[in-house]
Design a protein around this motif. Structure first.
Motif, PDB file in Angstrom:
ATOM      1  N   ILE A 146      55.533  64.403  39.185  1.00  0.00           N
ATOM      2  CA  ILE A 146      54.163  64.553  38.688  1.00  0.00           C
ATOM      3  C   ILE A 146      54.130  64.474  37.158  1.00  0.00           C
ATOM      4  CG2 ILE A 146      54.110  67.069  38.519  1.00  0.00           C
ATOM      5  CD1 ILE A 146      51.291  66.853  39.849  1.00  0.00           C
ATOM      6  N   THR A 153      49.281  58.256  33.119  1.00  0.00           N
ATOM      7  CA  THR A 153      47.826  58.160  32.979  1.00  0.00           C
ATOM      8  C   THR A 153      47.399  58.412  31.536  1.00  0.00           C
ATOM      9  OG1 THR A 153      47.361  60.476  33.447  1.00  0.00           O
ATOM     10  CG2 THR A 153      47.490  58.994  35.332  1.00  0.00           C
TER      11      THR A 153
ATOM     12  N   ASN B  76      44.455  57.919  43.565  1.00  0.00           N
ATOM     13  CA  ASN B  76      45.630  57.363  42.890  1.00  0.00           C
ATOM     14  C   ASN B  76      45.494  55.868  42.670  1.00  0.00           C
ATOM     15  OD1 ASN B  76      47.008  59.756  42.590  1.00  0.00           O
ATOM     16  ND2 ASN B  76      48.007  59.606  44.588  1.00  0.00           N
ATOM     17  N   ALA B  79      43.209  55.372  39.850  1.00  0.00           N
ATOM     18  CA  ALA B  79      43.917  55.694  38.602  1.00  0.00           C
ATOM     19  C   ALA B  79      44.880  54.588  38.198  1.00  0.00           C
ATOM     20  CB  ALA B  79      44.676  57.009  38.757  1.00  0.00           C
ATOM     21  N   LEU B  81      47.823  54.398  39.678  1.00  0.00           N
ATOM     22  CA  LEU B  81      49.170  54.937  39.938  1.00  0.00           C
ATOM     23  C   LEU B  81      49.766  54.353  41.204  1.00  0.00           C
ATOM     24  CD1 LEU B  81      48.532  58.685  39.039  1.00  0.00           C
ATOM     25  CD2 LEU B  81      50.122  57.162  37.873  1.00  0.00           C
ATOM     26  N   GLU B  82      48.888  53.891  42.113  1.00  0.00           N
ATOM     27  CA  GLU B  82      49.385  53.221  43.312  1.00  0.00           C
ATOM     28  C   GLU B  82      48.645  51.905  43.477  1.00  0.00           C
ATOM     29  OE1 GLU B  82      49.410  55.620  46.910  1.00  0.00           O
ATOM     30  OE2 GLU B  82      50.125  57.299  45.688  1.00  0.00           O
ATOM     31  N   GLU B  98      47.019  48.952  36.399  1.00  0.00           N
ATOM     32  CA  GLU B  98      48.001  49.963  35.999  1.00  0.00           C
ATOM     33  C   GLU B  98      47.244  51.158  35.428  1.00  0.00           C
ATOM     34  OE1 GLU B  98      50.407  48.356  32.901  1.00  0.00           O
ATOM     35  OE2 GLU B  98      48.730  48.194  31.529  1.00  0.00           O
ATOM     36  N   PRO B  99      47.972  52.308  35.324  1.00  0.00           N
ATOM     37  CA  PRO B  99      47.285  53.475  34.780  1.00  0.00           C
ATOM     38  C   PRO B  99      46.923  53.263  33.318  1.00  0.00           C
ATOM     39  CG  PRO B  99      49.591  53.999  35.310  1.00  0.00           C
ATOM     40  CD  PRO B  99      49.342  52.601  35.753  1.00  0.00           C
ATOM     41  N   GLY B 100      45.904  53.934  32.875  1.00  0.00           N
ATOM     42  CA  GLY B 100      45.506  53.800  31.481  1.00  0.00           C
ATOM     43  C   GLY B 100      44.659  54.976  31.091  1.00  0.00           C
ATOM     44  N   ARG B 101      44.573  55.232  29.803  1.00  0.00           N
ATOM     45  CA  ARG B 101      43.946  56.483  29.402  1.00  0.00           C
ATOM     46  C   ARG B 101      42.420  56.443  29.403  1.00  0.00           C
ATOM     47  NH1 ARG B 101      46.531  55.679  23.845  1.00  0.00           N
ATOM     48  NH2 ARG B 101      45.091  54.248  22.891  1.00  0.00           N
ATOM     49  N   ARG B 103      41.043  56.241  32.176  1.00  0.00           N
ATOM     50  CA  ARG B 103      40.828  56.987  33.427  1.00  0.00           C
ATOM     51  C   ARG B 103      41.909  58.043  33.551  1.00  0.00           C
ATOM     52  NH1 ARG B 103      41.202  51.956  34.313  1.00  0.00           N
ATOM     53  NH2 ARG B 103      43.280  52.303  35.132  1.00  0.00           N
ATOM     54  N   LEU B 104      41.641  59.227  33.076  1.00  0.00           N
ATOM     55  CA  LEU B 104      42.676  60.254  33.110  1.00  0.00           C
ATOM     56  C   LEU B 104      42.596  61.065  34.384  1.00  0.00           C
ATOM     57  CD1 LEU B 104      43.113  61.494  29.478  1.00  0.00           C
ATOM     58  CD2 LEU B 104      44.754  60.448  30.988  1.00  0.00           C
ATOM     59  N   VAL B 105      43.763  61.484  34.846  1.00  0.00           N
ATOM     60  CA  VAL B 105      43.838  62.201  36.110  1.00  0.00           C
ATOM     61  C   VAL B 105      44.166  63.665  35.853  1.00  0.00           C
ATOM     62  CG1 VAL B 105      44.925  62.265  38.378  1.00  0.00           C
ATOM     63  CG2 VAL B 105      44.765  60.112  37.134  1.00  0.00           C
ATOM     64  N   PHE B 107      45.589  66.783  38.081  1.00  0.00           N
ATOM     65  CA  PHE B 107      46.208  66.984  39.388  1.00  0.00           C
ATOM     66  C   PHE B 107      45.979  68.401  39.910  1.00  0.00           C
ATOM     67  CE2 PHE B 107      48.541  63.755  37.082  1.00  0.00           C
ATOM     68  CZ  PHE B 107      48.644  62.745  38.012  1.00  0.00           C
ATOM     69  N   GLU B 109      48.322  70.625  41.024  1.00  0.00           N
ATOM     70  CA  GLU B 109      49.129  71.493  40.193  1.00  0.00           C
ATOM     71  C   GLU B 109      48.838  71.044  38.780  1.00  0.00           C
ATOM     72  OE1 GLU B 109      53.171  70.306  41.382  1.00  0.00           O
ATOM     73  OE2 GLU B 109      51.989  69.098  42.742  1.00  0.00           O
ATOM     74  N   ALA B 111      50.599  70.149  36.312  1.00  0.00           N
ATOM     75  CA  ALA B 111      51.385  69.045  35.756  1.00  0.00           C
ATOM     76  C   ALA B 111      51.514  69.136  34.246  1.00  0.00           C
ATOM     77  CB  ALA B 111      50.810  67.680  36.148  1.00  0.00           C
TER      78      ALA B 111
END
Lengths: 257, 283
Positions: A146, A153, B76, B79, B81-82, B98-101, B103-105, B107, B109, B111
């Motif tokens: 994670i 991100t 995901n 985002a 991420l997948e 691909e991920p990029g800022r 679109r922030l995730v 989570f 937990e 993290a």
């Protein structure tokens, strides 16, 4: 403060016990010299410079070999963690060689490098490198995925992720690997110095060796003291503060003074 | 009933800080017939089956469904991420690959990075903006820490924070790079009810003051009704969007209001109606 005095009391007690045993004349004074004899040897060796020279020679070898082991071991561990091919090849090799007591490298080093500084260095590097590789590899593999996803991100990529996320996240493992590597380096260097007589400098191991040859038990015990002392000092001044920082940051143990 | 905080920049704030904190237009998102299958030991599991959805600029959309219905997988994929097996995700007219800022995730937990303190965590995303000086970055980070009410804790270690505080830091960290969209994956699921209620208020307030598009995944129906402009219901095996509810309640919404409870029970009834639904849903 109370704890300090308690440990002082403990060591004073040990010293007294030693002196008492000597006075009972169970063993010949050749085999068990009085504490004062050991102190006298240390004084004279310090006065004529042999002790300091030996410490400098030994520490130089140790630090150089240790540094090479770290500089090689951490990146190698990162690589074996990153690619399974390397993990299955170099990682397995590292695991195997780590179980090899480092004194076993001495005969090989002697034949390859002769009685030289290079042989010493080789033995110390072999003692350090593999445990650092394995600790780094294990540390990286224990990093929760994670963290990587969160960093992705936020726009972190490739090398940046490795340096700013994976490496610091694996730090507790790497530091314990460094500590183990330090202990192994120390052991392997002492083994090498006792076995290998070289003319480019007498280290503590060699003083120990000559002490035995001359039946000078006071010298043997004194040098052993010095070796223990250096080990303790390295732990207290370098590893202990780093570990305290890690424990505080990660919250992995209660504050111990 | 919620404490209203005012967020003002110090007069000394430089122009680059002001620029960094300016409102960016929130994102618009299009998901077009996205499918995804996972291979598991017991065989392939279709997590998503031709899911399509549109999210408007500045909209707050909640995805609700039983655990294992594919809603987190969809998040995901949005985002970056997948990767979907088929179908496309488009944000503001650009394919998401691909991920990029932008679109922030956030989570479930937190993290958060345990090797950094609170401020260091919020700074992480800002460090990747080369046009800011370190002083600027700190000012921006402190602005967001104030927004989530944690100014006093900027030097704290992560493990010293409570679960609620951790998620506040995670929210500040997600907001700091000024993304146009926030993707939240059950961020409050592990918190106690009281802390959650507080965060519902805070999140609504922050959403209004910072104007973000938010996609919020949850299995808690009440939470969805409280936060969302729109609530989308997922059914599992394979994951599909089955129903949509528009929540026409004024903001700030109180999770305990009766009007909200009515919405929640209607959504719950729908969820229970899905024949395939054999997971768990919390009210």
């Amino acid at each position: 403060m109370k704890r300090f005095f308690l440990s002082l009391l403990f060591f004073a007690g040990l010293l007294l016990l030693w002196e008492a045993v000597v006075r009972m004349h169970i063993w010949s004074p050749v085999l068990l010299p009085a504490p004062i004899k050991v102190v006298e040897y240390l004084k004279s060796a310090a006065a004529d410079g042999t002790l300091w020279q030996a410490i400098v020679v030994t520490l130089k070898r140790l630090l150089l070999g240790y540094a090479i082991g770290l500089i090689g071991g951490v990146p190698l561990g990162l690589l074996t963690a990153r690619w399974n091919v390397l993990h299955d090849t170099i990682g397995t090799l590292a695991l195997g060689l780590q179980t090899l007591p480092s004194v076993c490298w001495v005969p090989l080093a002697l034949l390859w490098f002769g009685q030289s500084e290079a042989a010493m260095l080789f033995v110390v590097v072999m003692g350090t490198l593999w445990s650092v590789v394995i600790a780094t590899d294990t540390g990286v593999r224990h990093v929760p995925p994670i963290y990587r996803r969160a960093a992705l991100t936020m726009g972190s990529k490739n090398l940046h992720i490795w340096l700013r996320v994976i490496l610091p996240a694996a730090l507790p493992f790497i530091v314990s690997g460094m500590k183990q590597g330090w202990a192994f380096a120390w052991r392997s260097l002492m083994a090498a110095e006792i076995f290998v007589t070289i003319l480019s400098g007498f280290g503590l191991g060699q003083l120990l060796h000559y002490g035995r040859e001359l039946n000078a038990m006071d010298q043997v015990i004194a040098i052993m003291f010095v070796i223990v002392l250096i080990g303790l000092l390295a732990d207290k001044t370098f590893f202990a503060p780093v570990e305290r920082f890690l424990h505080r940051r990660w919250g992995t143990s209660q504050e111990a003074a | 009933m919620y404490v209203t905080r005012t967020f003002e920049l110090p007069p000394s704030a430089s122009s680059s800080v002001r620029e960094e904190l300016q409102f960016l237009p929130p994102s618009k998102l299009t998901v077009e017939s996205v499918s995804k299958t996972f291979k598991t030991r017991t065989g392939p599991v279709q997590a998503l089956d031709k899911v399509s959805l549109q999210v408007g600029e500045g909209e707050f959309v909640c995805l609700v469904g039983a655990s294992g219905c594919g809603k987190s997988t969809l998040l995901n994929i949005i985002a970056g991420l997948e990767k979907p097996d088929s179908g496309t995700v488009t944000a503001d007219g650009l394919r998401v690959l691909e991920p990029g800022r932008e679109r922030l995730v956030m989570f479930q937990e937190s993290a958060l990075f345990p090797w950094l303190d609170v401020l260091g965590n919020v700074l992480f995303g800002l460090k990747m903006k080369p046009h800011l000086s370190n002083k600027d970055r700190k000012q921006v980070a402190r602005y967001y820490l104030e927004l989530v009410g944690l100014t006093r804790f900027e030097r704290s270690n992560i493990h010293e924070l409570s679960g609620g505080m951790k998620q506040r830091v995670a929210l500040a960290r997600a907001l700091a790079p000024n993304p146009r969209m926030l993707l939240m994956d059950e961020p409050f699921a592990a918190l106690d009810a009281l802390t959650r209620e507080q965060l519902y208020g805070d999140l609504q307030q922050i959403w209004e003051s910072r104007r973000k598009t938010i996609i919020f995944v949850t299995h808690n129906v009440r939470e969805a009704a409280c936060l969302g402009d729109r609530v989308l219901l997922f059914s599992p095996h394979p994951g599909r969007i089955r129903e949509e509810f528009l929540i026409k309640l004024p903001r700030q919404r109180d999770i305990n209001s009766t009007a909200l409870a009515e919405y929640a029970s209607r959504i719950m009834a729908s969820l229970k109606g899905f024949k395939e639904n054999n997971g768990e849903v919390a009210e």
